[in-house]
Motif scaffolding. Structure first.
Motif, mmCIF file in Angstrom:
data_model
loop_
_atom_site.group_PDB
_atom_site.id
_atom_site.type_symbol
_atom_site.label_atom_id
_atom_site.label_comp_id
_atom_site.label_asym_id
_atom_site.label_seq_id
_atom_site.Cartn_x
_atom_site.Cartn_y
_atom_site.Cartn_z
ATOM 1 N N GLN A 453 -8.410 0.788 -12.264
ATOM 2 C CA GLN A 453 -7.737 0.347 -11.165
ATOM 3 C C GLN A 453 -7.766 1.453 -9.857
ATOM 4 O O GLN A 453 -7.784 1.354 -8.960
ATOM 5 C CB GLN A 453 -6.273 -0.080 -11.324
ATOM 6 C CG GLN A 453 -5.724 -0.865 -10.078
ATOM 7 C CD GLN A 453 -4.442 -1.567 -10.591
ATOM 8 O OE1 GLN A 453 -3.714 -1.053 -10.252
ATOM 9 N NE2 GLN A 453 -4.474 -2.654 -11.136
ATOM 10 N N LYS A 454 -7.395 2.781 -10.680
ATOM 11 C CA LYS A 454 -7.172 3.762 -9.629
ATOM 12 C C LYS A 454 -8.555 4.050 -8.934
ATOM 13 O O LYS A 454 -8.556 4.350 -7.863
ATOM 14 C CB LYS A 454 -6.783 5.209 -10.115
ATOM 15 C CG LYS A 454 -6.588 6.408 -9.666
ATOM 16 C CD LYS A 454 -5.930 7.666 -10.386
ATOM 17 C CE LYS A 454 -5.821 8.811 -9.414
ATOM 18 N NZ LYS A 454 -6.929 9.332 -8.852
ATOM 19 N N GLU A 455 -9.617 4.147 -9.504
ATOM 20 C CA GLU A 455 -10.845 4.539 -9.027
ATOM 21 C C GLU A 455 -11.316 3.502 -7.941
ATOM 22 O O GLU A 455 -11.726 3.423 -6.864
ATOM 23 C CB GLU A 455 -11.901 4.661 -9.888
ATOM 24 C CG GLU A 455 -13.415 4.807 -9.447
ATOM 25 C CD GLU A 455 -14.299 5.051 -10.604
ATOM 26 O OE1 GLU A 455 -14.898 6.124 -10.946
ATOM 27 O OE2 GLU A 455 -14.815 3.890 -11.217
ATOM 28 N N HIS A 457 -9.222 1.315 -6.302
ATOM 29 C CA HIS A 457 -8.374 1.732 -5.050
ATOM 30 C C HIS A 457 -9.122 2.868 -4.157
ATOM 31 O O HIS A 457 -9.139 2.516 -2.971
ATOM 32 C CB HIS A 457 -6.904 1.821 -5.434
ATOM 33 C CG HIS A 457 -6.318 0.871 -5.782
ATOM 34 N ND1 HIS A 457 -4.708 0.977 -6.253
ATOM 35 C CD2 HIS A 457 -6.523 -0.495 -6.242
ATOM 36 C CE1 HIS A 457 -4.533 -0.291 -6.458
ATOM 37 N NE2 HIS A 457 -5.389 -0.889 -6.554
ATOM 38 N N GLU A 458 -9.416 4.026 -4.764
ATOM 39 C CA GLU A 458 -10.119 4.934 -4.067
ATOM 40 C C GLU A 458 -11.455 4.429 -3.441
ATOM 41 O O GLU A 458 -11.630 4.716 -2.195
ATOM 42 C CB GLU A 458 -10.162 5.921 -4.593
ATOM 43 C CG GLU A 458 -8.993 6.722 -5.472
ATOM 44 C CD GLU A 458 -9.123 7.708 -6.286
ATOM 45 O OE1 GLU A 458 -10.209 7.608 -6.917
ATOM 46 O OE2 GLU A 458 -8.446 8.537 -6.846
ATOM 47 N N ARG A 689 -6.839 7.547 -17.686
ATOM 48 C CA ARG A 689 -7.097 7.072 -16.220
ATOM 49 C C ARG A 689 -5.874 6.956 -15.735
ATOM 50 O O ARG A 689 -5.736 6.609 -14.357
ATOM 51 C CB ARG A 689 -7.933 5.816 -16.247
ATOM 52 C CG ARG A 689 -9.630 6.241 -16.820
ATOM 53 C CD ARG A 689 -10.159 5.083 -17.381
ATOM 54 N NE ARG A 689 -9.737 4.570 -18.608
ATOM 55 C CZ ARG A 689 -9.897 5.053 -19.740
ATOM 56 N NH1 ARG A 689 -10.438 6.242 -19.928
ATOM 57 N NH2 ARG A 689 -9.244 4.500 -20.701
ATOM 58 N N GLY A 690 -4.806 6.748 -16.405
ATOM 59 C CA GLY A 690 -3.496 6.360 -15.787
ATOM 60 C C GLY A 690 -2.425 6.080 -16.773
ATOM 61 O O GLY A 690 -2.643 6.076 -17.950
ATOM 62 N N ARG A 718 -4.673 -0.113 -14.757
ATOM 63 C CA ARG A 718 -4.821 1.266 -14.682
ATOM 64 C C ARG A 718 -5.198 2.090 -15.607
ATOM 65 O O ARG A 718 -5.580 3.124 -15.769
ATOM 66 C CB ARG A 718 -3.161 1.982 -14.441
ATOM 67 C CG ARG A 718 -2.509 1.369 -13.035
ATOM 68 C CD ARG A 718 -1.249 1.862 -13.066
ATOM 69 N NE ARG A 718 -0.574 1.657 -11.800
ATOM 70 C CZ ARG A 718 0.829 1.932 -11.608
ATOM 71 N NH1 ARG A 718 1.382 2.735 -12.228
ATOM 72 N NH2 ARG A 718 1.062 1.423 -10.208
#
Length: 744
Positions: A453-455, A457-458, A689-690, A718
């Motif tokens: 998810q972090k990637e 969103h970026e 990753r999170g 995440r």
């Protein structure tokens, strides 16, 4: 098609969305002439009932909608629907409730210079949409804008979107969120059978004497299908192959809790034992398949002893399953996300197909290699969305197919792309690389659902312009949008869905959409008008107009539906399974059989009419538990009351009472003891990753070394590891390395 600037005068706009008083029209059920509505439910009185197919999952249940003053005020399951036979799951019962949520998108929202979304009228919204996308294309090329579609909207809307985007707006790249759930099954069927063709009917749940579920928690994921299993009068053997002791596994006669991602080894071992013992249908194999001898030679090394070690299973339990499959007269094999969402899912699905072929368990009642779909219209997306294949199951790369579709739609053949779109993951890569700068997201929430998810969103933050078309303005993706287009939901518009058993069902407009929200169909009409596309889009006044175009495009294909006369026929029949060619009809009042299977004659869709055995050496997943992250993360459905990103189910107070609103991580008692964890203790679950905060749920349903999180929670992705199947490009959500850290 014309690329000239369209007539955007008040008179022209009035024909699309405005009434004479300048207000947005509301195409209510009681105003049947405006939107093709009222024709189907004409026999329903304003205070009577009408039927509609449910809009949640791929089961495709029939619902009775109870009307007061022409609008639905309540519902109940339809007793005469061949899918659910008078049953409904909690989600179906709450289908009307979720439409009344306070966070519905009721007007277009455009991001201003202050970076905040603010209300605008439809004219401003559509001008901004088209101007921004055209400017991006002018600077970076047509392929610099793309769309992400969905399995949630009507088939006619998917068809409209795909043809508009690719044949009218010049986009090459567009994919759907069905890539996240069904791409593996699609590719497996195409390669093995010659077409994406699930062969079964739900009656097979009741006809089998052995049912094999691989990576499927049917009891929770598809409760009505599970009810059909419970109606089986044959005292069937139920085999569940799943690392977890799921609700489905609890009721099984045989549960194989194999090591995660060892399923391909197990399936090859079962096949090898069946071959070595002569427990196969040699005549069926010879008549109806190719590649068996090569397959047989390739799996000789998969011995019972090797499987017991690799899969961490007792050899006797494996052998009991092999014997049950051999003894069965009508064996059906079923799989869902546990297979599809895997780094080697296509070959695993084909290993299941191989078992059905080699034992002759296909084309007969109670048999089949049967992929259970996820979303309500994932099957419609697979056939008619114009994403991974040309509409109607055609091939973009075939000049013959392009000419056929161009002729059916009365468009220049040059407007049809000659190559396939990028897959979902490649589109995301394209955004990160600056190759795609404009994105149109329709009825899906990838900021929640996409892996890592972090990637994700970026990635979305890199776009020059993000358009989100959705029922709700509150989704994680809509909150990142530059433009939000408010869309009507199920019950507020009409069209068709295609369920897991290939049944095309009709859903109807029985309540008005809130505020200025429009059906996706109408939004696509607006987009075509403002873009200046011209024919054929100006000819599609109603969804049923598009349905007739879909029929023409399906002609002479395995999914031929030219025999379905109109919406009224679908309504009267309570849904119709494809294929149904015009040549099968015997008259205006003719109706097809309620249950229709594929491959009863042993003829498949490859040029030689035979199915293919396909295989490949199993490979380990890309991330394994290790000293720093020693636990393996599994994900899946939490309860029968949750669905996908909870965009809809979280809006129901009733459904919220049926699941924990706190994120729970399932931990085996042995691991809990080692880590000193107490029940309901708050912990942090971390991956490379999170991290997420969760409360400990100590259960024996997961084995030592494994933990489980529900896929519906907004935080779970995440942690997930971004690996994709080589052939389907479907993400592998069900494997990742994590650790649990106690709160200080």
């Amino acid at each position: 098609m014309s690329s000239t600037t369209p007539d955007q005068s008040p008179n022209a706009l009035q024909q699309l969305i405005y009434a004479k008083d300048g207000k947005l029209t509301r195409d209510l059920l009681l105003n049947p002439g405006e939107y093709g509505l009222g024709k189907v439910p004409a026999k329903a009185k304003p205070n009577g009932t009408t039927t509609s197919v449910c809009g949640f999952c791929s089961t495709g249940c029939g619902l009775e909608l109870h009307l007061q003053d022409g609008q639905a005020v309540n519902l109940s399951p339809a007793v005469d629907w061949p899918v659910n036979l008078g049953m409904a799951c909690p989600k179906g019962w709450e289908s009307l409730t979720i439409l009344k949520s306070s966070d519905r998108a009721t007007q277009p929202l455009l991001k201003g210079a202050d970076g905040k979304l603010a209300p605008v009228d439809w004219d401003t919204a559509m001008r901004s949409f088209c101007d921004k996308f055209k400017a991006i294309q002018a600077q970076y090329g047509n392929d610099s804008v793309a769309f992400l579609s969905t399995g949630q909207i009507a088939t006619e809307e998917m068809f409209f979107l795909g043809t508009l985007a690719k044949f009218g707006m010049g986009m090459l790249h567009g994919d759907g969120n069905t890539r996240q759930c069904m791409a593996t099954a699609v590719v497996a069927y195409k390669e093995a059978f010659g077409f994406d063709a699930p062969p079964f009917t739900y009656q097979d749940f009741e006809e089998s004497d052995v049912l094999v579920f691989v990576g499927s928690n049917l009891c929770i994921a598809h409760p009505i299908m599970w009810e059909r299993v419970l109606r089986n009068p044959h005292n069937p053997q139920i085999i569940v192959i799943d690392p977890r002791r799921t609700e489905t596994a609890v009721t099984a006669t045989h549960h194989l809790p194999l090591a995660p991602k060892s399923d391909l080894t197990l399936l090859y071992t079962i096949a090898n034992i069946l071959i070595q013992k002569g427990w196969i249908d040699a005549d069926y194999i010879a008549r109806n398949t190719t590649g068996f001898e090569e397959f047989k030679a390739s799996i000789k090394e998969y011995t019972l002893a090797k499987a017991a070690e690799t899969c961490q299973l007792d050899a006797d339990r494996i052998m009991a399953v092999v014997q049950a499959i051999h003894a069965g007269k009508r064996v059906s094999f079923w799989w869902t996300m546990g297979v599809n969402q895997s780094h080697q899912g296509v070959r695993t699905a084909q290993a299941i197909i191989n078992l059905a072929l080699m034992t002759g368990n296909i084309g007969r009642p109670g048999t089949g290699a049967n992929s259970i779909t996820g979303q309500c219209n994932a099957m419609g997306s697979r056939l008619f969305s114009n994403t991974t294949n040309l509409v109607g199951g055609h091939d973009f790369r075939s000049l013959e197919h392009r000419e056929k579709i161009a002729g059916q739609l009365d468009i220049p053949v040059e407007n049809i792309p000659t190559e396939n779109s990028w897959s979902y993951d490649r589109i995301m890569e394209g955004i990160r690389a600056g190759e795609i700068r404009g994105l149109w997201v329709i009825a899906t929430n990838p900021a929640h659902s996409w892996i890592h998810q972090k990637e994700a969103h970026e990635t979305f933050d890199k776009l020059d312009f993000l358009v989100v078309q959705d029922m709700y303005h509150s989704t994680e993706t809509a909150q990142r949008a530059d433009l939000v287009l408010p869309a009507a939901g199920w019950g507020e518009k009409e069209g068709t869905f295609i369920n897991s058993e290939r049944r095309i069902g009709l859903h109807k407009k029985v309540v008005p959409a809130p505020g200025q929200a429009l059906a996706d169909f109408q939004i696509f009409r607006l987009a075509a008008h403002y873009w200046g596309c011209g024919s054929p889009f100006d000819q599609w006044k109603t969804p049923e107009d598009v349905f007739q175009a879909m029929k023409r495009c399906s002609s002479d294909q395995p999914c031929d539906i030219t025999g379905i006369r109109d919406y009224r026929m679908l309504d009267d029949a309570r849904g119709i399974q494809w294929p149904l060619a015009a040549s099968e009809s015997t008259g205006d009042d003719w109706m097809p059989p309620t249950q229709r299977r594929l491959f009863a004659e042993g003829k498949f869709f490859h040029a030689d009419g035979k199915a293919r055995f396909l295989f490949e050496t199993p490979q380990p997943p890309g991330e394994q538990p290790h000293a720093e992250f020693p636990l393996r993360l599994l994900t899946g459905r939490g309860t029968a009351a949750q669905w996908h990103t909870q965009t809809k189910t979280s809006k129901s107070a009733v459904l919220r009472t049926l699941y924990s609103t706190t994120l729970l991580v399932d931990v085996n008692p042995e691991d809990a003891a080692k880590l000193g964890l107490e029940p309901h203790e708050e912990v942090t679950v971390e991956s490379p990753r999170g991290s997420v905060t969760a409360r400990v749920n100590i259960v024996a349903s997961v084995l030592p070394g494994q933990v489980f999180l529900p896929m519906h929670n907004e935080l779970t992705n995440r942690l997930t590891f971004p690996q994709f199947d080589t052939y389907s490009r479907q993400p592998s959500y069900k494997n990742g390395a994590v650790r649990i850290v106690k709160k200080k």
